[in-house]
Design a protein around this motif. Structure first.
Motif, PDB file in Angstrom:
ATOM      1  N   SER A  88       0.846  -1.198   0.000  1.00 31.27           N
ATOM      2  CA  SER A  88       0.000   0.000   0.000  1.00 31.27           C
ATOM      3  C   SER A  88       0.877   1.242   0.000  1.00 31.27           C
ATOM      4  N   ASP A  89       0.261   2.386  -0.246  1.00 32.59           N
ATOM      5  CA  ASP A  89       0.986   3.655  -0.191  1.00 32.59           C
ATOM      6  C   ASP A  89       1.033   4.179   1.236  1.00 32.59           C
ATOM      7  N   ILE A  90      -0.098   4.021   1.929  1.00 36.02           N
ATOM      8  CA  ILE A  90      -0.219   4.563   3.290  1.00 36.02           C
ATOM      9  C   ILE A  90      -1.080   3.593   4.112  1.00 36.02           C
ATOM     10  N   THR A  91      -0.728   3.409   5.375  1.00 37.23           N
ATOM     11  CA  THR A  91      -1.558   2.619   6.295  1.00 37.23           C
ATOM     12  C   THR A  91      -1.965   3.510   7.467  1.00 37.23           C
ATOM     13  N   ILE A  92      -3.233   3.366   7.883  1.00 35.58           N
ATOM     14  CA  ILE A  92      -3.779   4.187   8.975  1.00 35.58           C
ATOM     15  C   ILE A  92      -4.104   3.319  10.190  1.00 35.58           C
ATOM     16  N   PHE A  93      -3.679   3.799  11.358  1.00 35.09           N
ATOM     17  CA  PHE A  93      -4.047   3.177  12.637  1.00 35.09           C
ATOM     18  C   PHE A  93      -4.963   4.117  13.424  1.00 35.09           C
ATOM     19  N   SER A  94      -5.820   3.539  14.267  1.00 38.70           N
ATOM     20  CA  SER A  94      -6.634   4.325  15.195  1.00 38.70           C
ATOM     21  C   SER A  94      -6.263   3.967  16.631  1.00 38.70           C
ATOM     22  N   PHE A  95      -6.247   4.970  17.475  1.00 41.21           N
ATOM     23  CA  PHE A  95      -5.984   4.759  18.910  1.00 41.21           C
ATOM     24  C   PHE A  95      -7.165   5.210  19.759  1.00 41.21           C
ATOM     25  N   HIS A  96      -8.354   5.087  19.192  1.00 40.95           N
ATOM     26  CA  HIS A  96      -9.581   5.333  19.954  1.00 40.95           C
ATOM     27  C   HIS A  96      -9.650   4.299  21.091  1.00 40.95           C
TER      28      HIS A  96
END
Ligand SMILES: *Cc1c(COP(=O)(O)O)cnc(C)c1O
Length: 402
Positions: free
Chosen positions: A194-202
């Motif tokens: 992938s180009d970018i990976t997103i994480f959430s810390f909710h």
């Protein structure tokens, strides 16, 4: 959704009796880490955010990380960095939190959906391939595709990446559920496919910073762009300025950015939580395997996972085999909740949201997502869920299904 499942004010139930679907775990070490930052010189824009970014990047094997105040903000930054704008198309799965789709709309782009795989509930590679084939003929190819690792189970990235080479789209992995997971041999977040990976810390996610998100990438240009837009589009680096600095006070706004920054207080919590990531993942897997076993004889489908991958196991989602039980989906939810088991549904297909109505999506276009929505149920799963509480979840479910 998503969100600390609220315990209703004035509820007669004691808090002990209620089992939420997800819950954060805060330790003394977390409190001490946050306290240290609160008493330091910087509450924000100090040394702790960069430390959290570099630790996370190193952990997943990505070159760059940009922390922000939420995964929603990071998804927006990712779309902007990839040049998503008016007239563009972005595709994602309908079985996700609305933020995976909204990020494209913030940029003025149009959103479309690809139906899910009936086994993994992630974006279907076969449906994606068919849709791309038709879109190419119609001259309406997407600029970006956003696979989501639902429940923490990685989407099948390698074939999606091959399609991206063939059809020329970029990929943002929404890995909000998959921190600590692995696709084949590689940690989720490495951006191998992938180009970018997103994480959430909710707080309901795997590790938390209160609110918070992070974008990971191996591309220095995308990283720079996201970092700039994360903080008003401002740079203090003379190399990025137009002309020469007026003096030592000087900075330039070179793009229209936002204030999406994470604070050092949040990053301190994140860094402290990160110490326990492996422990949390292992515990989630133990509880998931236990659910698999306890639910064996019941009229439900337990979650499939690819044996080559390691899930982040954010959610334990079952499908109810409604032809074998006398109650409906909704009645089963109501009965579980009445018994204090706060089951949830991840997710309402995004195209069903009233705010998406004007785009004219037809439910007939997404048969697997519709079927999923009619049967899915998320059981409680979080590191501090006790074996006793887990057994209570299963025994309540058993009595409800009888
Ligand atoms: C939670 C979630 C988001 C948004 O995360 P925030 O950090 O709350 O903004 C985006 N996508 C998915 C799949 C999520 O579960």
């Amino acid at each position: 959704m998503n969100g600390s499942t609220p315990i209703e004010a004035g509820s007669e139930r004691s808090e002990r009796a209620v089992i939420p679907y997800g819950r954060q775990d805060i330790t003394e070490a977390d409190l001490e880490a946050v306290r240290r930052v609160l008493l330091s010189d910087f509450l924000t824009q100090g040394p702790v955010v960069p430390e959290f970014e570099s630790r996370m990047a190193a952990l997943v094997g990505a070159r760059f990380a940009v922390a922000s105040n939420s995964a929603t903000s990071s998804l927006h930054l990712a779309c902007l960095a990839l040049g998503v704008s008016r007239g563009d198309l972005v595709w994602t799965t309908p079985i996700t939190f609305v933020a995976s789709a909204n990020c494209a709309r913030y940029c003025g782009a149009e959103v479309d959906f690809v139906d899910i795989d009936k086994r993994s509930y992630n974006i279907s590679v076969a449906s994606l391939e068919q849709k791309l084939f038709a879109a190419e003929k119609a001259g309406r190819l997407p600029k970006v595709v956003i696979p989501v690792h639902l429940a923490g189970h990685p989407a099948d990235m390698e074939p999606i990446w091959r399609l991206s080479r063939q059809y020329g789209f970029a990929i943002i992995e929404d890995a909000s559920h998959a921190v600590g997971g692995r696709y084949r041999e590689t940690p989720v977040g490495s951006c191998q496919y992938s180009d970018i990976t997103i994480f959430s810390f909710h707080p309901v996610k795997i590790i938390t910073t209160g609110e918070g998100g992070m974008a990971l990438t191996n591309d220095p240009v995308l990283a720079r762009k996201m970092a700039q837009l994360n903080s008003h589009g401002i740079t203090r680096d003379p190399a990025e300025m137009i002309g020469t600095p007026d003096g030592p006070w000087y900075y330039q706004q070179v793009d229209l950015g936002y204030n999406y920054r994470m604070t050092d207080v949040q990053a301190a919590l994140g860094l402290s939580q990160l110490e326990r990531l492996a422990e949390y993942s292992a515990r989630r897997h133990v509880l998931a395997a236990r659910y698999d076993e306890l639910l064996k004889a019941m009229p439900v489908t337990t979650p499939w996972r690819d044996p080559r991958d390691y899930s982040g196991f954010h959610l334990y989602i079952i499908r109810l085999n409604l032809s074998l039980v006398k109650h409906g989906h909704r009645e089963i939810f109501e009965a579980m909740r009445a018994a204090g088991i706060l089951v949830n549904l991840h997710y309402i297909p995004v195209y069903r949201q009233p705010d998406y109505a004007s785009f004219g999506f037809e439910t007939d276009s997404f048969p697997e997502s519709e079927c999923y929505y009619s049967e899915a149920m998320t059981l409680p799963l979080f590191p501090k869920l006790s074996e006793d509480d887990q057994e209570r979840v299963v025994s309540v479910l058993q009595s409800v299904l009888q």
